[in-house]
Scaffold this motif. Structure first.
Motif, PDB file in Angstrom:
ATOM      1  N   PRO A 113      42.227  42.884 -18.811  1.00 25.83           N
ATOM      2  CA  PRO A 113      41.050  42.100 -18.491  1.00 25.83           C
ATOM      3  C   PRO A 113      39.914  42.610 -18.889  1.00 25.83           C
ATOM      4  O   PRO A 113      39.687  43.733 -18.993  1.00 25.83           O
ATOM      5  N   VAL A 114      39.167  41.523 -19.198  1.00 30.04           N
ATOM      6  CA  VAL A 114      37.613  41.913 -19.902  1.00 30.04           C
ATOM      7  C   VAL A 114      36.427  41.120 -19.198  1.00 30.04           C
ATOM      8  O   VAL A 114      36.780  39.720 -18.954  1.00 30.04           O
ATOM      9  N   GLN A 115      35.526  41.729 -18.897  1.00 29.10           N
ATOM     10  CA  GLN A 115      34.456  41.110 -18.823  1.00 29.10           C
ATOM     11  C   GLN A 115      33.145  41.084 -19.953  1.00 29.10           C
ATOM     12  O   GLN A 115      33.059  42.070 -20.344  1.00 29.10           O
ATOM     13  N   MET A 116      32.553  39.921 -19.970  1.00 23.08           N
ATOM     14  CA  MET A 116      31.249  39.990 -20.964  1.00 23.08           C
ATOM     15  C   MET A 116      30.132  39.565 -20.143  1.00 23.08           C
ATOM     16  O   MET A 116      30.166  38.560 -19.483  1.00 23.08           O
ATOM     17  N   HIS A 117      28.827  40.201 -20.383  1.00 26.83           N
ATOM     18  CA  HIS A 117      27.660  40.207 -19.584  1.00 26.83           C
ATOM     19  C   HIS A 117      26.498  39.729 -20.820  1.00 26.83           C
ATOM     20  O   HIS A 117      26.587  40.720 -21.606  1.00 26.83           O
ATOM     21  N   PHE A 118      25.916  38.790 -20.833  1.00 25.56           N
ATOM     22  CA  PHE A 118      25.091  38.286 -21.591  1.00 25.56           C
ATOM     23  C   PHE A 118      23.901  37.801 -21.018  1.00 25.56           C
ATOM     24  O   PHE A 118      23.661  37.121 -19.840  1.00 25.56           O
ATOM     25  N   GLY A 119      22.689  38.119 -21.704  1.00 30.19           N
ATOM     26  CA  GLY A 119      21.397  37.465 -21.174  1.00 30.19           C
ATOM     27  C   GLY A 119      20.904  36.078 -21.698  1.00 30.19           C
ATOM     28  O   GLY A 119      21.328  35.927 -22.879  1.00 30.19           O
ATOM     29  N   GLU A 120      20.551  35.175 -21.030  1.00 32.12           N
ATOM     30  CA  GLU A 120      20.298  33.745 -21.496  1.00 32.12           C
ATOM     31  C   GLU A 120      19.240  33.786 -22.544  1.00 32.12           C
ATOM     32  O   GLU A 120      19.306  32.915 -23.275  1.00 32.12           O
ATOM     33  N   LEU A 121      18.451  34.713 -22.465  1.00 29.39           N
ATOM     34  CA  LEU A 121      17.240  34.722 -23.151  1.00 29.39           C
ATOM     35  C   LEU A 121      17.350  35.922 -24.596  1.00 29.39           C
ATOM     36  O   LEU A 121      16.429  36.240 -25.130  1.00 29.39           O
ATOM     37  N   ASP A 122      18.571  36.114 -24.648  1.00 27.57           N
ATOM     38  CA  ASP A 122      18.637  37.408 -25.689  1.00 27.57           C
ATOM     39  C   ASP A 122      19.040  36.783 -27.174  1.00 27.57           C
ATOM     40  O   ASP A 122      19.859  36.157 -27.295  1.00 27.57           O
ATOM     41  N   HIS A 123      18.103  37.060 -27.818  1.00 28.73           N
ATOM     42  CA  HIS A 123      17.968  36.379 -29.130  1.00 28.73           C
ATOM     43  C   HIS A 123      18.721  36.948 -30.157  1.00 28.73           C
ATOM     44  O   HIS A 123      18.938  36.410 -31.103  1.00 28.73           O
ATOM     45  N   SER A 124      19.334  38.290 -29.794  1.00 26.59           N
ATOM     46  CA  SER A 124      20.236  38.785 -30.886  1.00 26.59           C
ATOM     47  C   SER A 124      21.732  38.292 -30.539  1.00 26.59           C
ATOM     48  O   SER A 124      22.365  38.378 -31.384  1.00 26.59           O
ATOM     49  N   ILE A 125      21.743  37.524 -29.467  1.00 20.61           N
ATOM     50  CA  ILE A 125      23.063  36.803 -29.054  1.00 20.61           C
ATOM     51  C   ILE A 125      22.816  35.523 -28.468  1.00 20.61           C
ATOM     52  O   ILE A 125      22.808  35.242 -27.425  1.00 20.61           O
ATOM     53  N   PRO A 126      22.574  34.481 -29.463  1.00 19.99           N
ATOM     54  CA  PRO A 126      22.082  33.250 -28.987  1.00 19.99           C
ATOM     55  C   PRO A 126      23.407  32.311 -28.279  1.00 19.99           C
ATOM     56  O   PRO A 126      24.433  32.947 -28.302  1.00 19.99           O
ATOM     57  N   LEU A 127      23.050  31.504 -27.454  1.00 22.50           N
ATOM     58  CA  LEU A 127      24.068  30.623 -26.734  1.00 22.50           C
ATOM     59  C   LEU A 127      25.215  30.177 -27.460  1.00 22.50           C
ATOM     60  O   LEU A 127      26.412  30.077 -26.903  1.00 22.50           O
ATOM     61  N   ASP A 128      24.894  29.835 -28.642  1.00 24.34           N
ATOM     62  CA  ASP A 128      25.990  29.117 -29.468  1.00 24.34           C
ATOM     63  C   ASP A 128      27.009  30.152 -29.794  1.00 24.34           C
ATOM     64  O   ASP A 128      28.138  29.725 -30.036  1.00 24.34           O
ATOM     65  N   ALA A 129      26.548  31.412 -29.880  1.00 24.39           N
ATOM     66  CA  ALA A 129      27.499  32.526 -30.112  1.00 24.39           C
ATOM     67  C   ALA A 129      28.389  32.926 -28.989  1.00 24.39           C
ATOM     68  O   ALA A 129      29.645  33.166 -29.189  1.00 24.39           O
ATOM     69  N   ILE A 130      27.815  32.878 -28.069  1.00 30.03           N
ATOM     70  CA  ILE A 130      28.601  32.549 -26.649  1.00 30.03           C
ATOM     71  C   ILE A 130      29.562  31.860 -26.403  1.00 30.03           C
ATOM     72  O   ILE A 130      30.653  31.990 -26.042  1.00 30.03           O
ATOM     73  N   ASP A 131      29.138  30.672 -26.967  1.00 28.29           N
ATOM     74  CA  ASP A 131      30.012  29.276 -26.731  1.00 28.29           C
ATOM     75  C   ASP A 131      31.094  29.633 -27.598  1.00 28.29           C
ATOM     76  O   ASP A 131      32.503  29.100 -27.470  1.00 28.29           O
ATOM     77  N   LYS A 132      31.022  30.146 -28.972  1.00 30.09           N
ATOM     78  CA  LYS A 132      32.073  30.200 -29.700  1.00 30.09           C
ATOM     79  C   LYS A 132      33.254  31.314 -29.050  1.00 30.09           C
ATOM     80  O   LYS A 132      34.300  31.026 -29.266  1.00 30.09           O
ATOM     81  N   ILE A 133      32.427  32.384 -28.380  1.00 23.58           N
ATOM     82  CA  ILE A 133      33.569  33.262 -27.507  1.00 23.58           C
ATOM     83  C   ILE A 133      34.471  32.257 -26.435  1.00 23.58           C
ATOM     84  O   ILE A 133      35.717  32.723 -26.443  1.00 23.58           O
ATOM     85  N   ARG A 134      33.657  31.492 -26.024  1.00 23.39           N
ATOM     86  CA  ARG A 134      34.332  30.974 -24.707  1.00 23.39           C
ATOM     87  C   ARG A 134      35.455  30.025 -25.165  1.00 23.39           C
ATOM     88  O   ARG A 134      36.450  29.745 -25.033  1.00 23.39           O
ATOM     89  N   GLN A 135      35.116  29.383 -26.535  1.00 25.04           N
ATOM     90  CA  GLN A 135      36.263  28.404 -27.347  1.00 25.04           C
ATOM     91  C   GLN A 135      37.247  29.208 -27.739  1.00 25.04           C
ATOM     92  O   GLN A 135      38.258  28.768 -27.577  1.00 25.04           O
ATOM     93  N   ALA A 136      36.914  30.181 -28.260  1.00 26.10           N
ATOM     94  CA  ALA A 136      38.354  31.208 -28.873  1.00 26.10           C
ATOM     95  C   ALA A 136      39.170  31.584 -27.660  1.00 26.10           C
ATOM     96  O   ALA A 136      40.308  32.026 -28.001  1.00 26.10           O
ATOM     97  N   TYR A 137      38.341  31.901 -26.360  1.00 29.34           N
ATOM     98  CA  TYR A 137      39.336  32.434 -25.396  1.00 29.34           C
ATOM     99  C   TYR A 137      39.592  31.530 -23.994  1.00 29.34           C
ATOM    100  O   TYR A 137      39.591  31.897 -22.910  1.00 29.34           O
ATOM    101  N   LYS A 138      39.202  29.996 -24.229  1.00 25.94           N
ATOM    102  CA  LYS A 138      39.244  29.241 -23.208  1.00 25.94           C
ATOM    103  C   LYS A 138      40.403  29.010 -22.347  1.00 25.94           C
ATOM    104  O   LYS A 138      40.744  28.705 -21.415  1.00 25.94           O
TER     105      LYS A 138
END
Length: 223
Positions: free
Chosen positions: A153-178
């Protein structure tokens, strides 16, 4: 007991590590540094997890280039950390993480990492079977490391305003492991990169407290 120890990897590299072993610990935990070394902040992180009953070890991942690195959070510190990290292959770093895990004498071991360590925690969860749970805080390289499913089991924690990890990159992870219920992704409102580090100007106490509690809940359930 808190102390600095030496680890030896499968390729016979010797590295330092910070260890905090409370009495009667029931599980082990590997804590992975940011790009600032095993500095006072990371040692404090280890101590907090040890206070929760975990036998904690944090390997000095920069030792392959330069030993005893402990940086602050000024721009020059960041550049120095980036330069050192660039000199270490991912495979060598993973072998350092494995050595830390193999030092811990428990059936159940967790891993948590921050920034660079967040990405490495994900690699450890997908490329080894040593860990029973992984918490990955703002790992910027995770979106480029989606070829393998995690073994725990894995948790990932991201900041909404993190410019080094934009929200579309986080969405890419969500799609890969939906379809993978073992990967939980959390995005914290108004939080920037490094929101979990009290020594940084981006520290966000509300986001930190929630992410920390979720991390502790993950380990309590799986370790």
């Amino acid at each position: 007991m808190k102390k600095d120890i030496q680890l030896t990897t499968s390729d016979q590299h010797s590295l330092n590590a910070y260890e905090h072993a409370p009495t009667n610990a029931l599980a082990g935990l590997v804590v992975l540094q940011e790009i600032f070394g095993v500095n006072p902040h990371i040692r404090q992180v280890c101590d907090k997890f040890a206070a929760q009953g975990y036998h904690v070890i944090s390997p000095a991942l920069f030792d392959r280039v330069e030993r005893n690195i402990s940086l602050g959070y000024e721009p020059e510190d960041m550049q120095r950390g980036l330069n050192i990290r660039a000199k270490i292959s991912p495979e060598k770093t993973l072998s350092d993480v494995i050595a830390a895990a193999e030092h811990l004498p428990y059936d159940k071991i967790g891993i948590v990492g921050y920034c660079w360590g967040g990405s490495l925690s994900w690699r450890a969860a997908t490329e080894t079977k040593l860990f029973s749970a992984a918490s990955c805080w703002y790992g910027a390289m995770i979106p480029s490391l989606l070829d393998h499913p995690p073994h725990c089991p894995v948790q990932m924690h991201f900041g909404e305003l993190d410019h080094s990890i934009p929200l579309d990159a986080i969405d890419k992870i969500r799609q890969a492991y939906k379809d993978n219920n073992g990967v939980d992704i959390y995005v914290y409102k108004n939080a920037e990169h490094g929101f979990g580090c009290q020594a940084r100007s981006s520290f966000n106490s509300e986001a930190y407290e929630l992410a920390q509690q979720r991390t502790l809940d993950l380990f309590a359930k799986n370790l």
